[in-house]
Design a protein around this motif. Structure first.
Motif, PDB file in Angstrom:
ATOM      1  N   VAL A 131       0.860  -1.178   0.000  1.00  0.00           N
ATOM      2  CA  VAL A 131       0.000   0.000   0.000  1.00  0.00           C
ATOM      3  C   VAL A 131       0.898   1.230   0.000  1.00  0.00           C
ATOM      4  O   VAL A 131       1.536   1.560   1.002  1.00  0.00           O
ATOM      5  N   ASP A 132       0.962   1.902  -1.125  1.00  0.00           N
ATOM      6  CA  ASP A 132       1.900   3.004  -1.340  1.00  0.00           C
ATOM      7  C   ASP A 132       1.171   4.081  -2.130  1.00  0.00           C
ATOM      8  O   ASP A 132       0.774   3.850  -3.279  1.00  0.00           O
ATOM      9  N   ARG A 133       0.968   5.246  -1.539  1.00  0.00           N
ATOM     10  CA  ARG A 133       0.166   6.278  -2.195  1.00  0.00           C
ATOM     11  C   ARG A 133       0.805   6.776  -3.490  1.00  0.00           C
ATOM     12  O   ARG A 133       0.113   7.055  -4.474  1.00  0.00           O
ATOM     13  N   GLU A 134       2.127   6.882  -3.504  1.00  0.00           N
ATOM     14  CA  GLU A 134       2.789   7.344  -4.718  1.00  0.00           C
ATOM     15  C   GLU A 134       2.578   6.357  -5.866  1.00  0.00           C
ATOM     16  O   GLU A 134       2.322   6.756  -7.009  1.00  0.00           O
ATOM     17  N   ALA A 157     -10.831   4.064 -20.156  1.00  0.00           N
ATOM     18  CA  ALA A 157     -10.924   2.960 -19.194  1.00  0.00           C
ATOM     19  C   ALA A 157     -11.557   3.439 -17.898  1.00  0.00           C
ATOM     20  O   ALA A 157     -11.525   4.621 -17.548  1.00  0.00           O
ATOM     21  N   GLU A 158     -12.136   2.479 -17.172  1.00  0.00           N
ATOM     22  CA  GLU A 158     -12.570   2.704 -15.794  1.00  0.00           C
ATOM     23  C   GLU A 158     -11.616   1.924 -14.887  1.00  0.00           C
ATOM     24  O   GLU A 158     -11.005   0.933 -15.311  1.00  0.00           O
ATOM     25  N   TRP A 159     -11.518   2.360 -13.637  1.00  0.00           N
ATOM     26  CA  TRP A 159     -10.613   1.662 -12.719  1.00  0.00           C
ATOM     27  C   TRP A 159     -11.230   1.570 -11.334  1.00  0.00           C
ATOM     28  O   TRP A 159     -12.103   2.344 -10.958  1.00  0.00           O
ATOM     29  N   CYS A 160     -10.755   0.577 -10.610  1.00  0.00           N
ATOM     30  CA  CYS A 160     -11.149   0.421  -9.218  1.00  0.00           C
ATOM     31  C   CYS A 160      -9.914  -0.005  -8.433  1.00  0.00           C
ATOM     32  O   CYS A 160      -8.843  -0.202  -8.992  1.00  0.00           O
ATOM     33  N   ALA A 161     -10.064  -0.135  -7.127  1.00  0.00           N
ATOM     34  CA  ALA A 161      -8.926  -0.515  -6.302  1.00  0.00           C
ATOM     35  C   ALA A 161      -9.408  -1.354  -5.133  1.00  0.00           C
ATOM     36  O   ALA A 161     -10.499  -1.141  -4.604  1.00  0.00           O
ATOM     37  N   ALA A 162      -8.562  -2.312  -4.744  1.00  0.00           N
ATOM     38  CA  ALA A 162      -8.860  -3.211  -3.634  1.00  0.00           C
ATOM     39  C   ALA A 162      -7.663  -3.264  -2.706  1.00  0.00           C
ATOM     40  O   ALA A 162      -6.519  -3.364  -3.162  1.00  0.00           O
ATOM     41  N   GLY A 163      -7.912  -3.198  -1.411  1.00  0.00           N
ATOM     42  CA  GLY A 163      -6.861  -3.326  -0.412  1.00  0.00           C
ATOM     43  C   GLY A 163      -7.061  -4.591   0.399  1.00  0.00           C
ATOM     44  O   GLY A 163      -8.188  -4.956   0.735  1.00  0.00           O
ATOM     45  N   ILE A 164      -5.962  -5.255   0.716  1.00  0.00           N
ATOM     46  CA  ILE A 164      -6.008  -6.527   1.416  1.00  0.00           C
ATOM     47  C   ILE A 164      -5.777  -6.302   2.914  1.00  0.00           C
ATOM     48  O   ILE A 164      -4.912  -5.539   3.321  1.00  0.00           O
TER      49      ILE A 164
END
Length: 276
Positions: A180-183, A199-206
């Motif tokens: 998990v790195d904001r940059e 494109a569309e995008w999403c994000a998932a964190g574990i």
């Protein structure tokens, strides 16, 4: 910011068990009930795996067929997304359920390290899975565990290997993969938006990263994923009582950033999916 935010609920996965959290839905009945509650809380995509009775992962097309039937009956209009991930099977067994024609299916376009193994996605398997998705009018959701996967997705879409609206999910927080790195997160967004502007995008964190990534994605105008597949806790000391609770938490973040929560119909339109 008024763009609706698509919330995907990863209900089960291949790893979490009842021992980790009793709320993890294992049986098809549990999965359907959990999905219904998550949709009520704001989910418009259900990301689905299936399990055997002993909680081990399965790639049985019959189980997927019964799950799809139940979701379509009890969660009308919801986007059904099947997993073709490597923990559920090997080789082409990972795509054995694709003739069932779910709306979407996950697709990893490259290999990387997982906590205790190599997550193998060789080019010939990626090409086969993509061909099956084209044949059955399934939109891929590219699961990107590294920058190379984002670039590969852009290339494959430009070449017509991936069809439909390009949809890329940044997965962050898997041990030995992308932390998990904001940059890095912002660079992912920049690369995708500059090189594939449609494109569309999403994000998932574990794990504990789920809430952080939910907030980054929502605040940045993307979509996001929550659910017991990725994270079984609300915080260090509290187990999540349900998938719905994790989706509700993401929906609260949407309200914080003045993002409407997308309905299934809105999500279908944004992702260019066929009508329900």
């Amino acid at each position: 910011m008024t763009k609706p935010c698509i919330l995907c609920c990863a209900i089960t996965g291949s790893l979490p068990t009842k021992a980790n959290n009793p709320a993890v839905p294992i049986t098809l009945t549990e999965q359907i009930e959990s999905s219904h509650a998550a949709v009520e809380a704001g989910a418009s995509i259900i990301h689905a795996h299936v399990r055997n009775d002993d909680e081990t992962p399965s790639s049985d097309p019959e189980k997927f067929a019964r799950l799809k039937e139940g979701l379509e009956k009890h969660c009308p209009g919801v986007i059904v997304q099947f997993s073709t991930g490597g923990r559920s099977g090997a080789g082409q067994t990972r795509g054995g359920m694709l003739p069932l024609r779910p709306d979407m299916a996950s697709l990893s376009v490259g290999s990387n390290n997982f906590p205790t193994r190599v997550y193998e996605n060789p080019p010939d398997l990626v090409d086969w899975l993509a061909a099956e998705m084209r044949a059955h009018d399934i939109t891929p959701e590219v699961e990107a565990f590294d920058l190379g996967h984002v670039l590969q997705a852009i290339r494959l879409h430009a070449e017509g290997v991936l069809t439909g609206r390009l949809y890329v999910q940044f997965v962050m927080g898997v041990k030995n993969a992308m932390p998990v790195d904001r940059e890095v997160f912002d660079f992912y967004r920049h690369i995708l938006q500059s090189r594939a502007p449609d494109a569309e995008w999403c994000a998932a964190g574990i794990g504990a990263a789920q809430l952080t990534i939910n907030e980054w994605a929502i605040a940045s105008g993307g979509h996001t994923r929550a659910g017991l597949e990725d994270n079984v806790r609300l915080d260090r000391d509290t187990l999540a009582p349900s998938n719905a609770a994790l989706i509700a938490r993401a929906a609260d973040l949407c309200a914080k950033y003045d993002r409407p929560v997308a309905t299934p119909a809105q999500a279908r339109e944004m992702l260019g999916l066929r009508p329900a």
